[in-house]
Design an enzyme around this catalytic site. Sequence first.
Site, PDB file in Angstrom:
ATOM      1  N   GLU A 164      34.353   5.834   8.346  1.00  0.00           N
ATOM      2  CA  GLU A 164      34.040   4.486   7.875  1.00  0.00           C
ATOM      3  C   GLU A 164      35.355   3.846   7.458  1.00  0.00           C
ATOM      4  OE1 GLU A 164      31.318   3.387   8.521  1.00  0.00           O
ATOM      5  OE2 GLU A 164      29.988   5.109   8.665  1.00  0.00           O
ATOM      6  N   CYS A 223      35.625  -3.045   1.884  1.00  0.00           N
ATOM      7  CA  CYS A 223      35.959  -2.842   3.299  1.00  0.00           C
ATOM      8  C   CYS A 223      35.311  -3.877   4.206  1.00  0.00           C
ATOM      9  CB  CYS A 223      35.567  -1.430   3.739  1.00  0.00           C
ATOM     10  SG  CYS A 223      33.824  -1.033   3.516  1.00  0.00           S
TER      11      CYS A 223
END
Length: 481
Positions: free
Chosen positions: A225, A259
Amino acid sequence: MAATVVQLTESKKQIQHTHQVFDTQKQAFRNNPMPSLLERKENLNRLKRALLANKDRLVDAIDRDFTCRSKDESLIAEIMPSIQGINYTLKHLSGWMKPSKRHVSILFQPASNKVSYQPKGVVGVIVPWNYPLYLAVGPLVASLAAGNRTMIKMSEFTPHTSALFKEIIDSIFAEDLVSVITGEADVAADFSERPFDHLLFTGSTSVGKLVMSAAARNLTPVTLELGGKSPAIISPDVPMADAAERIAFGKAFNAGQTCVAPDYVLCPTDRIQAFVDDFRARFTEMYPGLKDNNDYTAIINERQYERLQSYLEDALAKGAELIELNTANENMKDSTRKLPLTLVLNTTPDMKVMQDEIFGPILPVVGYNSLDEAIHYINDRARPLALYFFGYDKDQQQHVVNNTHSGGMCINDSLMHVAQDDLPFGGVGDSGMGHYHGKEGFLTFSHHRAIFAKQKFNSGKLVYAPYGKAVHKLVYKLFIR
């Protein structure tokens, strides 16, 4: 020098401990390779009870690590999705665990086909600093749901949260089921080299490559990720106040240290000034002051603060216009690493803000003249973790969906796709690989074991050697066409 020696000694102890825990968990998994539904639910409920009982302590620990982390942001983005994720998993786990029946061709009858979801074994999770609780708990929930043992390496940049989370986990789980590992970067590097049955890493693309390289030596499957530059497209006709408000929320939340935060805005050239005006107005409503405002989160540490400052200096030196949103005109230089949200206009490709993931409260605005031009701009770059489109025209929405790639996408919102329990979360290309959350998390940490079963009658015997019999010719005639 003495401090360095002490650190090396402590790291060596942590690494030895990591190896011991790994071996212990491997053996424990061999002793119980298929935990029951009841066991898995009890583990999840135990985790939920502990999180709720320590909610205030966790929020306080995160605040201390950031020196100022909004309590509400920790509740919204750390505690709430962790609890909701557990609740959703508890509700659906029995259905996920049931083997999936599959079709059997008449050629192989009588027989049955099914896919059984088997725990992989020992799962490793490497946690970043920006959401230190949620990005530990989310993978842990998925791993426990799938019946695995789990080792979690916490970030060295969130020492208070890491220590408290370890204390909580140690109090509710045996070390051979869940273990929290702390320590510096060398401990994390060694952690990634363990031959896990699955490894999940959340962090930067550059470190993700190192983790994947280490995992490859053991043929360990990985879920990465990562991040990237997630664009927000403003359509030619969306009400600007709507788009500006939702982008401001997504960018200011956790001071942009997310993110999936909007990394840059693609705005019709003739609407840039309108965006600046509305964005400033919406941001100021949310944060009328910054310096002493506990709603506005600080940058995690001095290193990250200096990195972001260098981006602004680089952009300014190369001709950008910086619009600092500090309506109260506060002196932020002596504050606790609080950086005002800054819009960057007149960008050029050679600026650091247009090359690197920003991961902070800096928002470049790039003009475009047609929607297809904006789409080409995105497609000329690495595939982002998230993409945001703001516009109410359904044809425009579908055009963007059909002609771009990203890990996930929001239409007329930002960040919120991550909080959807029944949507997978993950990147694509430079922004990562694999998915988790909800059912996809259960599937990621499960081996999908194909099982073909026959009983006493064996129809396959008809086509055994010697070949050339009439039955072979009939089979070829019926099934090779």
